[in-house]
Design a protein around this motif. Sequence first.
Motif, PDB file in Angstrom:
ATOM      1  N   GLY A 123       0.783  -1.217   0.000  1.00 22.37           N
ATOM      2  CA  GLY A 123       0.000   0.000   0.000  1.00 22.37           C
ATOM      3  C   GLY A 123       0.820   1.273   0.000  1.00 22.37           C
ATOM      4  N   TYR A 124       2.044   1.224   0.529  1.00 23.35           N
ATOM      5  CA  TYR A 124       2.885   2.423   0.539  1.00 23.35           C
ATOM      6  C   TYR A 124       3.154   2.911  -0.879  1.00 23.35           C
ATOM      7  N   GLU A 125       3.513   1.995  -1.759  1.00 22.47           N
ATOM      8  CA  GLU A 125       3.832   2.369  -3.135  1.00 22.47           C
ATOM      9  C   GLU A 125       2.581   2.624  -3.961  1.00 22.47           C
ATOM     10  N   HIS A 126       1.521   1.834  -3.735  1.00 25.00           N
ATOM     11  CA  HIS A 126       0.364   1.898  -4.616  1.00 25.00           C
ATOM     12  C   HIS A 126      -0.634   2.988  -4.245  1.00 25.00           C
ATOM     13  N   TRP A 127      -0.813   3.264  -2.953  1.00 27.19           N
ATOM     14  CA  TRP A 127      -1.767   4.321  -2.598  1.00 27.19           C
ATOM     15  C   TRP A 127      -1.319   5.176  -1.416  1.00 27.19           C
ATOM     16  N   GLY A 128      -0.036   5.148  -1.098  1.00 35.88           N
ATOM     17  CA  GLY A 128       0.513   6.073  -0.117  1.00 35.88           C
ATOM     18  C   GLY A 128       0.203   5.764   1.328  1.00 35.88           C
ATOM     19  N   TYR A 129      -0.091   4.485   1.642  1.00 33.33           N
ATOM     20  CA  TYR A 129      -0.369   4.128   3.036  1.00 33.33           C
ATOM     21  C   TYR A 129       0.926   4.210   3.844  1.00 33.33           C
ATOM     22  N   THR A 130       0.865   4.884   4.965  1.00 33.04           N
ATOM     23  CA  THR A 130       2.019   4.938   5.857  1.00 33.04           C
ATOM     24  C   THR A 130       1.534   5.251   7.260  1.00 33.04           C
ATOM     25  N   THR A 131       2.341   4.934   8.250  1.00 33.37           N
ATOM     26  CA  THR A 131       1.982   5.273   9.617  1.00 33.37           C
ATOM     27  C   THR A 131       2.065   6.783   9.804  1.00 33.37           C
ATOM     28  N   SER A 132       1.363   7.274  10.808  1.00 34.25           N
ATOM     29  CA  SER A 132       1.256   8.716  11.002  1.00 34.25           C
ATOM     30  C   SER A 132       1.259   9.042  12.487  1.00 34.25           C
ATOM     31  N   THR A 133       1.872  10.160  12.837  1.00 34.13           N
ATOM     32  CA  THR A 133       1.847  10.661  14.197  1.00 34.13           C
ATOM     33  C   THR A 133       0.835  11.794  14.277  1.00 34.13           C
ATOM     34  N   GLY A 134      -0.170  11.638  15.115  1.00 35.26           N
ATOM     35  CA  GLY A 134      -1.196  12.666  15.262  1.00 35.26           C
ATOM     36  C   GLY A 134      -0.790  13.680  16.311  1.00 35.26           C
ATOM     37  N   THR A 135      -0.925  14.967  15.983  1.00 34.03           N
ATOM     38  CA  THR A 135      -0.537  16.023  16.900  1.00 34.03           C
ATOM     39  C   THR A 135      -1.633  17.067  17.019  1.00 34.03           C
ATOM     40  N   SER A 136      -1.671  17.738  18.165  1.00 38.22           N
ATOM     41  CA  SER A 136      -2.620  18.817  18.406  1.00 38.22           C
ATOM     42  C   SER A 136      -1.844  20.118  18.525  1.00 38.22           C
ATOM     43  N   LEU A 137      -2.222  21.122  17.711  1.00 40.92           N
ATOM     44  CA  LEU A 137      -1.579  22.429  17.748  1.00 40.92           C
ATOM     45  C   LEU A 137      -2.563  23.429  18.323  1.00 40.92           C
ATOM     46  N   ALA A 138      -2.313  23.891  19.544  1.00 41.53           N
ATOM     47  CA  ALA A 138      -3.241  24.799  20.220  1.00 41.53           C
ATOM     48  C   ALA A 138      -2.675  26.207  20.214  1.00 41.53           C
ATOM     49  N   GLU A 139      -3.350  27.122  19.507  1.00 40.21           N
ATOM     50  CA  GLU A 139      -2.963  28.528  19.515  1.00 40.21           C
ATOM     51  C   GLU A 139      -3.714  29.306  20.581  1.00 40.21           C
ATOM     52  N   THR A 140      -4.867  28.763  21.012  1.00 40.02           N
ATOM     53  CA  THR A 140      -5.675  29.413  22.034  1.00 40.02           C
ATOM     54  C   THR A 140      -6.090  28.379  23.057  1.00 40.02           C
ATOM     55  N   SER A 141      -6.773  28.814  24.071  1.00 38.07           N
ATOM     56  CA  SER A 141      -7.165  27.926  25.160  1.00 38.07           C
ATOM     57  C   SER A 141      -8.140  26.872  24.692  1.00 38.07           C
ATOM     58  N   PRO A 142      -7.887  25.576  24.940  1.00 38.89           N
ATOM     59  CA  PRO A 142      -8.808  24.514  24.531  1.00 38.89           C
ATOM     60  C   PRO A 142     -10.186  24.657  25.158  1.00 38.89           C
ATOM     61  N   GLU A 143     -10.287  25.357  26.309  1.00 43.06           N
ATOM     62  CA  GLU A 143     -11.585  25.499  26.960  1.00 43.06           C
ATOM     63  C   GLU A 143     -12.567  26.304  26.118  1.00 43.06           C
ATOM     64  N   ASN A 144     -12.042  27.061  25.132  1.00 39.89           N
ATOM     65  CA  ASN A 144     -12.912  27.908  24.317  1.00 39.89           C
ATOM     66  C   ASN A 144     -13.512  27.173  23.138  1.00 39.89           C
ATOM     67  N   CYS A 170       4.545   9.958   8.571  1.00 37.23           N
ATOM     68  CA  CYS A 170       3.860  11.196   8.239  1.00 37.23           C
ATOM     69  C   CYS A 170       3.309  11.795   9.532  1.00 37.23           C
ATOM     70  N   HIS A 171       2.791  13.022   9.416  1.00 45.85           N
ATOM     71  CA  HIS A 171       2.192  13.677  10.574  1.00 45.85           C
ATOM     72  C   HIS A 171       0.820  14.216  10.216  1.00 45.85           C
ATOM     73  N   ALA A 172      -0.065  14.187  11.196  1.00 43.99           N
ATOM     74  CA  ALA A 172      -1.382  14.797  11.081  1.00 43.99           C
ATOM     75  C   ALA A 172      -1.494  15.840  12.180  1.00 43.99           C
ATOM     76  N   VAL A 173      -1.726  17.094  11.795  1.00 44.01           N
ATOM     77  CA  VAL A 173      -1.778  18.200  12.749  1.00 44.01           C
ATOM     78  C   VAL A 173      -3.204  18.718  12.824  1.00 44.01           C
ATOM     79  N   PHE A 174      -3.799  18.659  14.002  1.00 46.18           N
ATOM     80  CA  PHE A 174      -5.164  19.123  14.222  1.00 46.18           C
ATOM     81  C   PHE A 174      -5.111  20.362  15.094  1.00 46.18           C
ATOM     82  N   THR A 175      -5.498  21.491  14.528  1.00 47.32           N
ATOM     83  CA  THR A 175      -5.410  22.740  15.267  1.00 47.32           C
ATOM     84  C   THR A 175      -6.658  22.972  16.104  1.00 47.32           C
TER      85      THR A 175
END
Length: 295
Positions: A77-98, A250-255
């Motif tokens: 799958g890596y070569e044929h459709w780009g499957y790869t493991t990923s590190t998920g990250t959270s990018l907080a610019e403001t308070s999560p309580e909001n 790869c990385h996945a960044v969720f703001t």
Amino acid sequence: MPTVIVGAGIIGVSTAYYLSQSRNQEIHLAEASPELFASASGFAGGFLAADWFAPPLSRLGQLSFDLHKQLAEEHNGYEHWGYTTSTGTSLAETSPENIGGSGADWLMEGVSRAIAAENTAPSSGHGPTWLQSKGSLDILSSGDTTAQIVQLHQPARPLSVSYNSSGGLSSIQILNSSTSRETTIPCTNLVIAAGAWSPQVFSTLFPTSKLKIPIISLAGHSLVLRSKHWPPPPLDSTDPANTKAGRQDCHAVFTTEAGAGYSPEIFSRMPNGEVYLAGLNSSTYPLPKVANERK
């Protein structure tokens, strides 16, 4: 026992694949759009998660993740459709309580998928080298839990179904929108996998039913970019992180930007070295008649 699947996106195609593996039967895929994967199946980020689901869907989410991984291992799958493991990250610019919402409804407007992983234990890992930010970057998940006979009738939309003397399904009538030709296909099993169009398909085929399919459309915009910082050079064979033949995660960044009213998502993808940017979703965008008429 012929099976007809309405919708040839990722759900419809994967259903056809596993049915073809499990038993010898006649399988038909009917796709209304003249362009395959013209909606979410072709324009979503391709992010997979094993444990970012509310309890009612947790087992299904884990199964889906495991099947994706199994297919990638069996068919490169890596070569044929780009499957790869990923590190998920959270990018907080403001308070999560909001930020409103919860892990069960991260698809809705203004909700970040970073919240969906609140109950997962933080993992050790490194953020993406291609992202520069003054915000707080937290690792949400490692690559272990996050990682994208059949006849096709296209473009063809369903018109009606017929029943046998016992009241069971016997056939489905479809219309080829290019030739205006109607075709009757034997059908004893019917799967509706038309995404946001599923309620329309159901109402067309079963006009007297009072059942309401709880699916709504949630449209958005996405960009695919190139970055000089991605992909990084292959890892040296002496590098301790080189456990995957020189490939890096790869990385996945969720703001979590509450002030903006939406939560952008950024994914680095392989093997073509793309960076995918999306996250501005709305249920107010009108649903086109067919997927290829998107704007």
